[in-house]
Design an enzyme around this catalytic site. Structure first.
Site, short mmCIF file in Angstrom:
data_model
loop_
_atom_site.label_atom_id
_atom_site.label_comp_id
_atom_site.label_asym_id
_atom_site.label_seq_id
_atom_site.Cartn_x
_atom_site.Cartn_y
_atom_site.Cartn_z
N LEU A 115 1.96 4.69 1.28
CA LEU A 115 1.84 5.35 2.57
C LEU A 115 1.33 6.77 2.36
O LEU A 115 1.81 7.48 1.46
CB LEU A 115 3.20 5.40 3.26
CG LEU A 115 3.77 4.07 3.73
CD1 LEU A 115 5.18 4.26 4.29
CD2 LEU A 115 2.86 3.42 4.77
N ARG A 138 0.85 -1.20 0.00
CA ARG A 138 0.00 0.00 0.00
C ARG A 138 0.88 1.24 0.00
O ARG A 138 1.93 1.26 0.63
CB ARG A 138 -0.87 0.05 1.25
CG ARG A 138 -2.07 -0.82 1.12
CD ARG A 138 -3.06 -0.53 2.21
NE ARG A 138 -4.06 -1.58 2.22
CZ ARG A 138 -5.05 -1.68 1.36
NH1 ARG A 138 -5.21 -0.78 0.42
NH2 ARG A 138 -5.91 -2.69 1.43
N SER A 175 15.85 -3.29 -6.91
CA SER A 175 16.29 -1.99 -6.41
C SER A 175 15.91 -1.82 -4.95
O SER A 175 14.91 -2.38 -4.49
CB SER A 175 15.59 -0.84 -7.18
OG SER A 175 15.68 -1.00 -8.57
N ASN A 177 12.46 1.15 0.52
CA ASN A 177 11.54 0.20 -0.11
C ASN A 177 12.33 -0.71 -1.04
O ASN A 177 13.21 -0.23 -1.76
CB ASN A 177 10.51 0.99 -0.93
CG ASN A 177 9.49 0.10 -1.61
OD1 ASN A 177 9.10 -0.94 -1.09
ND2 ASN A 177 9.06 0.50 -2.80
N ASP A 188 9.83 8.34 -1.33
CA ASP A 188 9.42 9.74 -1.35
C ASP A 188 7.92 9.78 -1.62
O ASP A 188 7.24 8.77 -1.44
CB ASP A 188 10.26 10.55 -2.36
CG ASP A 188 9.92 10.22 -3.81
OD1 ASP A 188 9.05 9.34 -4.04
OD2 ASP A 188 10.52 10.82 -4.70
N ASP A 236 7.45 4.65 -6.17
CA ASP A 236 8.77 4.12 -6.52
C ASP A 236 9.63 5.14 -7.26
O ASP A 236 10.37 4.80 -8.19
CB ASP A 236 8.63 2.82 -7.36
CG ASP A 236 7.91 1.73 -6.58
OD1 ASP A 236 8.14 1.62 -5.37
OD2 ASP A 236 7.13 0.99 -7.19
C1 GAR Z 1 9.19 -8.44 -3.20
O1 GAR Z 1 9.68 -8.85 -4.46
C2 GAR Z 1 9.08 -6.93 -3.14
O2 GAR Z 1 10.08 -6.26 -3.80
C3 GAR Z 1 7.77 -6.71 -3.82
O3 GAR Z 1 6.95 -7.69 -3.25
C4 GAR Z 1 7.74 -8.87 -3.01
C5 GAR Z 1 7.46 -9.32 -1.60
O4 GAR Z 1 7.91 -10.62 -1.40
N1 GAR Z 1 7.31 -5.39 -3.61
C6 GAR Z 1 6.75 -4.65 -4.56
O5 GAR Z 1 6.47 -5.07 -5.67
C7 GAR Z 1 6.43 -3.22 -4.15
N2 GAR Z 1 6.17 -2.42 -5.30
P1 GAR Z 1 7.99 -11.25 0.05
O6 GAR Z 1 6.69 -10.89 0.79
O7 GAR Z 1 8.11 -12.71 -0.18
O8 GAR Z 1 9.20 -10.67 0.72
#
Ligand code: GAR
Length: 196
Positions: A92, A90, A135, A106, A140, A144
């Site tokens: 923030l 989500r 990444s 993040n 901010d 992303d």
């Molecule tokens: C990760 O790949 C993270 O970078 C991504 O969700 C996955 C969580 O995996 N986040 C995003 O896409 C945010 N835009 P996990 O719950 O197994 O750690």
């Protein structure tokens, strides 16, 4: 010792990797609490170590700002020196970002600024690129769009599915995340300087 709060929304495999790294007595940071917006499966990785968890669902609040206020209150209890969004799905609210940044990072499964948003892996596959990446950024007020702290390329292989590509990206993400937490804790990485 750097105090870290981690926010997740899902399986928490990146959280698990950070917890395992922090199990080492040499690691200069400790995860002091793990929060979520849902009853995320990954909270179990914290619970099994006796690390406190909290859940602040959006649905329990009249609007996003009220939710953000409640979430920030829960985070602040743990007096973190760093807050990590690790698969927290989500956005923030602005006051939360303002209160925590630049000590708010993040992880993202793409080579930002390429393929931002909730479907970074799928979007890279659909674009037909030959490489994507992972990444870690400072959060901010955009989606992303914050300063990139570190990123690394990951190849897209013939026959990759969203799942297979994501599974190849995640180990890279974990390595980068652990490095960032370690370097912030060591004072080698100055997030304020990076966000100037
Ligand atoms: C990760 O790949 C993270 O970078 C991504 O969700 C996955 C969580 O995996 N986040 C995003 O896409 C945010 N835009 P996990 O719950 O197994 O750690």
């Amino acid at each position: 010792m750097l105090r870290v709060v981690v926010l997740i929304s899902g399986g928490g495999t990146n959280l698990r990797a950070l917890l395992e790294a922090a199990d080492s007595p040499d690691f200069p940071a400790r995860v002091v609490a793990v929060g979520s917006d849902v009853e995320a499966d990954g909270l179990a990785f914290a619970e099994e170590r006796g690390i406190p968890t909290f859940v602040v669902p959006l649905s329990g609040h009249p609007d996003r700002d009220a939710w953000g206020e409640a979430l920030l209150e829960q985070i602040a209890v743990w007096e973190p020196g760093l807050t990590v969004l690790s698969g927290f799905m989500r956005l923030l609210p602005q006051p939360v970002v303002d209160a925590l940044a630049p000590a708010l990072v993040n992880t993202h499964p793409a080579y930002l600024p390429e393929f931002p948003g909730a479907h970074g892996v799928r979007d890279a596959l659909e674009a037909g690129v030959h490489e994507t990446g992972a990444s870690v950024i400072v959060v901010d007020d955009g989606v992303d769009t914050g300063p990139v702290i570190v990123r690394e390329r990951v190849p897209v292989l013939p026959g990759d599915t969203e799942a297979s590509l994501h599974e190849r990206i995640k180990p890279v993400e974990r390595r980068l995340l652990i490095r960032v937490v370690r370097e912030v804790a060591d004072g080698r990485l100055d997030l304020k300087e990076l966000s100037r």
